[in-house]
Design a protein around this motif. Structure first.
Motif, PDB file in Angstrom:
ATOM      1  N   PHE A 238       0.823  -1.209   0.000  1.00  0.00           N
ATOM      2  CA  PHE A 238       0.000   0.000   0.000  1.00  0.00           C
ATOM      3  C   PHE A 238       0.858   1.260   0.000  1.00  0.00           C
ATOM      4  O   PHE A 238       0.563   2.230  -0.703  1.00  0.00           O
ATOM      5  N   THR A 239       1.927   1.247   0.798  1.00  0.00           N
ATOM      6  CA  THR A 239       2.802   2.417   0.841  1.00  0.00           C
ATOM      7  C   THR A 239       3.446   2.662  -0.516  1.00  0.00           C
ATOM      8  O   THR A 239       3.487   3.810  -1.004  1.00  0.00           O
ATOM      9  N   TYR A 240       3.947   1.607  -1.140  1.00  0.00           N
ATOM     10  CA  TYR A 240       4.594   1.758  -2.454  1.00  0.00           C
ATOM     11  C   TYR A 240       3.610   2.269  -3.502  1.00  0.00           C
ATOM     12  O   TYR A 240       3.923   3.204  -4.263  1.00  0.00           O
ATOM     13  N   VAL A 241       2.410   1.684  -3.565  1.00  0.00           N
ATOM     14  CA  VAL A 241       1.433   2.074  -4.588  1.00  0.00           C
ATOM     15  C   VAL A 241       0.988   3.517  -4.404  1.00  0.00           C
ATOM     16  O   VAL A 241       0.984   4.321  -5.356  1.00  0.00           O
ATOM     17  N   LEU A 242       0.639   3.896  -3.181  1.00  0.00           N
ATOM     18  CA  LEU A 242       0.133   5.248  -2.943  1.00  0.00           C
ATOM     19  C   LEU A 242       1.217   6.306  -3.125  1.00  0.00           C
ATOM     20  O   LEU A 242       0.957   7.380  -3.695  1.00  0.00           O
ATOM     21  N   LEU A 243       2.430   6.015  -2.664  1.00  0.00           N
ATOM     22  CA  LEU A 243       3.511   6.980  -2.846  1.00  0.00           C
ATOM     23  C   LEU A 243       3.885   7.113  -4.321  1.00  0.00           C
ATOM     24  O   LEU A 243       4.266   8.206  -4.774  1.00  0.00           O
ATOM     25  N   SER A 244       3.784   6.019  -5.075  1.00  0.00           N
ATOM     26  CA  SER A 244       4.059   6.094  -6.517  1.00  0.00           C
ATOM     27  C   SER A 244       3.012   6.951  -7.215  1.00  0.00           C
ATOM     28  O   SER A 244       3.339   7.721  -8.130  1.00  0.00           O
ATOM     29  N   ILE A 246       1.341   9.423  -5.887  1.00  0.00           N
ATOM     30  CA  ILE A 246       1.598  10.819  -5.513  1.00  0.00           C
ATOM     31  C   ILE A 246       2.827  11.362  -6.219  1.00  0.00           C
ATOM     32  O   ILE A 246       2.919  12.562  -6.502  1.00  0.00           O
ATOM     33  N   GLY A 247       3.771  10.480  -6.529  1.00  0.00           N
ATOM     34  CA  GLY A 247       5.014  10.915  -7.159  1.00  0.00           C
ATOM     35  C   GLY A 247       6.136  11.147  -6.181  1.00  0.00           C
ATOM     36  O   GLY A 247       7.107  11.857  -6.492  1.00  0.00           O
ATOM     37  N   VAL A 248       6.046  10.548  -5.001  1.00  0.00           N
ATOM     38  CA  VAL A 248       7.090  10.711  -3.995  1.00  0.00           C
ATOM     39  C   VAL A 248       8.339   9.953  -4.444  1.00  0.00           C
ATOM     40  O   VAL A 248       8.246   8.801  -4.878  1.00  0.00           O
ATOM     41  N   PRO A 249       9.511  10.563  -4.384  1.00  0.00           N
ATOM     42  CA  PRO A 249      10.731   9.833  -4.745  1.00  0.00           C
ATOM     43  C   PRO A 249      11.005   8.696  -3.765  1.00  0.00           C
ATOM     44  O   PRO A 249      10.599   8.739  -2.610  1.00  0.00           O
ATOM     45  N   MET A 250      11.705   7.670  -4.296  1.00  0.00           N
ATOM     46  CA  MET A 250      12.102   6.523  -3.471  1.00  0.00           C
ATOM     47  C   MET A 250      10.898   5.756  -2.935  1.00  0.00           C
ATOM     48  O   MET A 250      10.919   5.238  -1.815  1.00  0.00           O
ATOM     49  N   ALA A 251       9.827   5.677  -3.720  1.00  0.00           N
ATOM     50  CA  ALA A 251       8.624   4.990  -3.259  1.00  0.00           C
ATOM     51  C   ALA A 251       8.903   3.510  -2.983  1.00  0.00           C
ATOM     52  O   ALA A 251       8.410   2.949  -2.001  1.00  0.00           O
ATOM     53  N   ALA A 252       9.713   2.873  -3.856  1.00  0.00           N
ATOM     54  CA  ALA A 252      10.015   1.454  -3.654  1.00  0.00           C
ATOM     55  C   ALA A 252      10.793   1.232  -2.368  1.00  0.00           C
ATOM     56  O   ALA A 252      10.491   0.320  -1.583  1.00  0.00           O
ATOM     57  N   LEU A 253      11.806   2.068  -2.133  1.00  0.00           N
ATOM     58  CA  LEU A 253      12.604   1.925  -0.914  1.00  0.00           C
ATOM     59  C   LEU A 253      11.761   2.174   0.332  1.00  0.00           C
ATOM     60  O   LEU A 253      11.853   1.440   1.319  1.00  0.00           O
ATOM     61  N   LEU A 254      10.925   3.199   0.287  1.00  0.00           N
ATOM     62  CA  LEU A 254      10.064   3.498   1.433  1.00  0.00           C
ATOM     63  C   LEU A 254       9.059   2.372   1.671  1.00  0.00           C
ATOM     64  O   LEU A 254       8.732   2.058   2.821  1.00  0.00           O
ATOM     65  N   GLY A 255       8.552   1.765   0.586  1.00  0.00           N
ATOM     66  CA  GLY A 255       7.639   0.640   0.752  1.00  0.00           C
ATOM     67  C   GLY A 255       8.311  -0.540   1.430  1.00  0.00           C
ATOM     68  O   GLY A 255       7.739  -1.178   2.313  1.00  0.00           O
ATOM     69  N   ILE A 256       9.549  -0.830   1.015  1.00  0.00           N
ATOM     70  CA  ILE A 256      10.281  -1.952   1.632  1.00  0.00           C
ATOM     71  C   ILE A 256      10.595  -1.655   3.093  1.00  0.00           C
ATOM     72  O   ILE A 256      10.425  -2.514   3.975  1.00  0.00           O
ATOM     73  N   TRP A 290       0.470  15.237   1.240  1.00  0.00           N
ATOM     74  CA  TRP A 290      -0.091  14.006   0.684  1.00  0.00           C
ATOM     75  C   TRP A 290       0.607  12.765   1.265  1.00  0.00           C
ATOM     76  O   TRP A 290      -0.032  11.747   1.526  1.00  0.00           O
ATOM     77  N   THR A 291       1.896  12.879   1.464  1.00  0.00           N
ATOM     78  CA  THR A 291       2.636  11.766   2.078  1.00  0.00           C
ATOM     79  C   THR A 291       2.163  11.521   3.502  1.00  0.00           C
ATOM     80  O   THR A 291       2.000  10.367   3.937  1.00  0.00           O
ATOM     81  N   LEU A 292       1.937  12.609   4.235  1.00  0.00           N
ATOM     82  CA  LEU A 292       1.429  12.477   5.597  1.00  0.00           C
ATOM     83  C   LEU A 292       0.048  11.827   5.610  1.00  0.00           C
ATOM     84  O   LEU A 292      -0.230  10.947   6.453  1.00  0.00           O
ATOM     85  N   ALA A 293      -0.801  12.212   4.651  1.00  0.00           N
ATOM     86  CA  ALA A 293      -2.128  11.601   4.543  1.00  0.00           C
ATOM     87  C   ALA A 293      -2.020  10.125   4.193  1.00  0.00           C
ATOM     88  O   ALA A 293      -2.775   9.284   4.716  1.00  0.00           O
ATOM     89  N   THR A 294      -1.070   9.794   3.315  1.00  0.00           N
ATOM     90  CA  THR A 294      -0.852   8.385   2.952  1.00  0.00           C
ATOM     91  C   THR A 294      -0.436   7.570   4.168  1.00  0.00           C
ATOM     92  O   THR A 294      -0.920   6.446   4.385  1.00  0.00           O
ATOM     93  N   TYR A 295       0.455   8.132   4.958  1.00  0.00           N
ATOM     94  CA  TYR A 295       0.916   7.419   6.157  1.00  0.00           C
ATOM     95  C   TYR A 295      -0.241   7.127   7.108  1.00  0.00           C
ATOM     96  O   TYR A 295      -0.401   5.993   7.583  1.00  0.00           O
ATOM     97  N   PHE A 296      -1.069   8.141   7.362  1.00  0.00           N
ATOM     98  CA  PHE A 296      -2.195   7.939   8.274  1.00  0.00           C
ATOM     99  C   PHE A 296      -3.215   6.962   7.696  1.00  0.00           C
ATOM    100  O   PHE A 296      -3.802   6.156   8.429  1.00  0.00           O
ATOM    101  N   PHE A 297      -3.409   6.993   6.374  1.00  0.00           N
ATOM    102  CA  PHE A 297      -4.347   6.053   5.760  1.00  0.00           C
ATOM    103  C   PHE A 297      -3.859   4.619   5.906  1.00  0.00           C
ATOM    104  O   PHE A 297      -4.626   3.724   6.302  1.00  0.00           O
ATOM    105  N   VAL A 298      -2.586   4.396   5.594  1.00  0.00           N
ATOM    106  CA  VAL A 298      -2.034   3.035   5.683  1.00  0.00           C
ATOM    107  C   VAL A 298      -2.078   2.534   7.117  1.00  0.00           C
ATOM    108  O   VAL A 298      -2.472   1.385   7.386  1.00  0.00           O
ATOM    109  N   GLN A 299      -1.682   3.390   8.079  1.00  0.00           N
ATOM    110  CA  GLN A 299      -1.663   2.962   9.473  1.00  0.00           C
ATOM    111  C   GLN A 299      -3.066   2.719  10.019  1.00  0.00           C
ATOM    112  O   GLN A 299      -3.280   1.776  10.786  1.00  0.00           O
TER     113      GLN A 299
END
Length: 373
Positions: A238-244, A246-256, A290-299
């Motif tokens: 979920f973190t990887y898909v949503l950050l991708s 949004i266009g956040v850099p390093m989405a794959a690394l952050l997802g892992i 948007w990243t902060l919203a993604t974090y709260f949604f995933v959690q």
């Protein structure tokens, strides 16, 4: 016969009849009260000695418990395969290990180059965002410097415990990991043989209760780890898909990173969220929000949907209790203790619940006998 009075029976040899009475041992305590107190002191001394021995062997015992956790993962996968493919246990364990190695190989080969580039840039982005945060605090009147921040971070890190304290540095980390893997594989291949060996060391009258507790602990450990792995996958994907999106850099690394840190409840989510938000704000305020919203949604999705579903099938632990035990294990044993705190606490709870259940059954049995009598 009593030797203290020097008497002899008619069937005794002459030498025995002529020998004077031996009497009590000089070390024997005559007073019954004193013997009772000495026994209590000996029992307390034995308990203190066992505690000291456990502290001395704590690192080795923690490695063994880590191997048990790894073996439970393998065992759970082998049982899952056994429901689909009716083959021997050894083959099923081999399939689990092969699939695990294949996944790691895929991760290194296909995603390794991208992730390594992101990992090289990651410290720079985090450091730059930390500098911006310090500058923001200064602009609002806070007298804070980079040195003070580094000092606070160092104090927190030393309070939680370092990896070198847990496993002795990089070389110790590799050796510990290898030991955990090897012992875990041996345990997973034939767990019943090791269970019988442990049961043999328990007094015979308590073996049935011990076996019952052991089986419940193993069952709940498998389900706990299966749920934990499911939560790791859900959070990471979920973190990887949503950050991708949004266009956040390093989405794959952050997802892992988010998926791996999900193995450590509470603390792992805080660390991954902090890193995620720092990288998000590197692309601007809008991306950061948007990243902060993604974090709260995933959690929230994990906390209100995935975790309750898992808790119904496994050991339900209070979050405050888990967090407190994690802090204690982190201070005592570092990163390894922090990772194993949750499974250990769950097994302690299962053991206490089984003990309470046996006491309840015994009370009900006594009550029914009294009513029948």
């Amino acid at each position: 016969m009593d030797h203290t009075d020097g008497g002899s029976g008619p069937g005794e040899p002459q030498a025995e009849r002529s020998r004077p009475g031996i009497g009590a041992s000089p070390s024997r305590i005559a007073s019954r009260r004193m013997r009772y107190e000495a026994g209590r002191a000996l029992a307390w001394g034995a308990v203190i000695g066992l505690i000291a021995l456990s502290i001395y062997l704590a690192q080795s015992l923690l490695v063994i418990f880590g191997a048990l956790v790894f073996a439970s993962m393998i065992d759970g996968g082998a049982r899952l395969i056994g429901k689909v493919v009716p083959i021997g246990r050894g083959w099923r364990v081999a399939m689990v290990l092969i699939l695990t190695v294949a996944f790691l190989a895929w991760l290194v080969i296909f995603a390794g180059s991208q992730i390594s580039q992101q990992a090289a840039q990651f410290p720079q982005i985090v450091s730059a965002q930390a500098d911006k945060f310090i500058a923001l605090l200064r602009a609002h009147g806070f007298d804070i410097s980079q040195t003070q921040v580094q000092s606070v971070i160092g104090s927190v890190a030393s309070g939680v415990g370092t990896l070198s304290r847990a496993i002795g540095g990089a070389v110790g980390a590799i050796a510990t990991t290898v030991l955990i893997l090897i012992i875990g594989i041996y345990l997973a291949l034939d767990p019943r043989a090791y269970e019988r060996g442990v049961e043999w060391m328990v007094p015979e009258e308590r073996r049935e209760a011990f076996s019952d507790t052991l089986s419940h602990m193993a069952y709940n450990m498998r389900r706990l780890l299966a749920g934990r792995l499911l939560g790791m996958v859900v959070e990471g994907v979920f973190t990887y898909v949503l950050l991708s999106i949004i266009g956040v850099p390093m989405a794959a690394l952050l997802g892992i990173i988010t998926g791996l840190l999900a193995f450590i409840p509470n603390i792992g989510a805080i660390i991954s969220g902090l890193l995620m938000v720092l990288v998000g704000f590197s692309g601007g305020t809008e991306m950061g929000l948007w990243t902060l919203a993604t974090y709260f949604f995933v959690q929230n999705f994990d906390g209100y949907i995935v975790v309750p579903m898992i808790a119904k099938k496994t050991v339900d632990l209070a979050p405050a209790l888990v967090l407190g035990f994690q802090l204690i294990m982190g201070v005592l044993f570092g990163v390894l203790g922090l990772m194993l705190a949750d499974p250990m606490l769950a097994m302690i709870k299962v053991a206490l619940e089984r003990r309470a259940h046996r006491f309840d059954v015994a009370d009900m049995t006594r009550s029914s006998r009294k009513a029948a009598g």
